[in-house]
Design a protein around this motif. Structure first.
Motif, mmCIF file in Angstrom:
data_model
loop_
_atom_site.group_PDB
_atom_site.id
_atom_site.type_symbol
_atom_site.label_atom_id
_atom_site.label_comp_id
_atom_site.label_asym_id
_atom_site.label_seq_id
_atom_site.Cartn_x
_atom_site.Cartn_y
_atom_site.Cartn_z
ATOM 1 N N ASP A 52 1.191 -0.695 0.107
ATOM 2 C CA ASP A 52 -0.246 -0.118 -0.491
ATOM 3 C C ASP A 52 0.963 1.485 0.093
ATOM 4 O O ASP A 52 0.624 2.522 -0.828
ATOM 5 N N GLY A 54 4.541 2.430 -0.696
ATOM 6 C CA GLY A 54 5.013 2.654 -1.581
ATOM 7 C C GLY A 54 7.095 2.596 -1.631
ATOM 8 O O GLY A 54 7.721 3.103 -2.257
ATOM 9 N N THR A 57 9.612 0.916 -2.945
ATOM 10 C CA THR A 57 9.609 1.414 -3.975
ATOM 11 C C THR A 57 10.726 0.604 -4.559
ATOM 12 O O THR A 57 11.661 1.327 -4.817
ATOM 13 N N LYS A 66 6.990 -3.251 -5.942
ATOM 14 C CA LYS A 66 6.927 -3.144 -4.774
ATOM 15 C C LYS A 66 7.884 -3.596 -4.304
ATOM 16 O O LYS A 66 6.953 -5.257 -4.259
ATOM 17 N N TRP A 132 -0.173 8.072 -10.761
ATOM 18 C CA TRP A 132 1.103 7.389 -10.349
ATOM 19 C C TRP A 132 1.126 8.014 -8.690
ATOM 20 O O TRP A 132 1.802 7.262 -8.624
ATOM 21 N N SER A 135 0.138 6.005 -5.795
ATOM 22 C CA SER A 135 0.974 4.150 -5.632
ATOM 23 C C SER A 135 1.145 4.266 -4.350
ATOM 24 O O SER A 135 2.181 3.460 -4.419
ATOM 25 N N ASN A 136 1.444 5.700 -4.157
ATOM 26 C CA ASN A 136 2.287 5.743 -2.839
ATOM 27 C C ASN A 136 1.440 6.706 -1.381
ATOM 28 O O ASN A 136 1.412 7.457 -1.851
#
Ligand code: FES
Ligand code: FES
Length: 165
Positions: A52, A54, A57, A66, A132, A135-136
């Protein structure tokens, strides 16, 4: 893979930041742990460990991954890039120049996701940047400074592009 084979020690080679590393690992080791504990690259951070946040990454073959969700053996034969490989790059400097961090725990993950986006698209739309970045997770800053950092690099890339034409 049954539990017996997951507990087996194996020797693998990984290509990280253009260097090759050979290490003995368990077949069940996740990439994040191998990077941090077996190779000493501690820039990828353990956060949620379930995909969840990030913070962990890395970039693999130009795609963000991830590393808490991958087995290290899945990374064999891939080109892995970690935050240590982005030292003094435009995106790393942009985060410093735009104060795009507070505690910094999420920062390496955000720099990696921004770099992965720019590797895939040198001129992403605001919507794509937002998608994008979603996602973090950062628990300290607003996302505005991070957006400013990525926009400054996009501007830089486009200026370079124009001067090369
Ligand atoms: S630690 Fe991997 S996504 Fe949070
Ligand atoms: S700067 Fe602290 S979690 Fe993002």
């Amino acid at each position: 893979m049954n539990s017996h084979s997951a507990d087996r020690k194996i020797t693998i080679q990984l290509e990280i930041n253009k260097e090759r590393y050979e290490r003995d690992i368990l077949a069940s080791d996740i990439l994040l742990d191998v990077l941090r504990d077996k190779i000493g690259l501690t820039g990828a951070k353990p956060g949620c460990l379930n995909g969840d946040c990030g913070a962990c990454t890395v970039i693999m073959n130009k795609q963000p991954m991830k590393s808490c969700l991958m087995l290290a053996i899945e990374a064999i034969d891939s080109e892995i890039l970690t935050i240590e490989g982005l030292k003094n790059t435009p995106i790393q400097r942009a985060f410093v120049e735009h104060f795009a961090f507070q505690c910094g725990y999420c920062t390496s993950g955000f720099i990696m996701i921004c770099q992965a986006l720019l590797l895939n698209d040198r001129n992403p739309s605001p919507e794509k940047i937002e998608t994008w970045l979603s996602s973090n997770i950062c628990r300290c800053t607003g996302y505005k400074e991070i957006e400013k950092a990525i926009y400054s690099v996009i501007e830089l890339l486009n200026i370079k592009n124009q001067t090369n034409q």
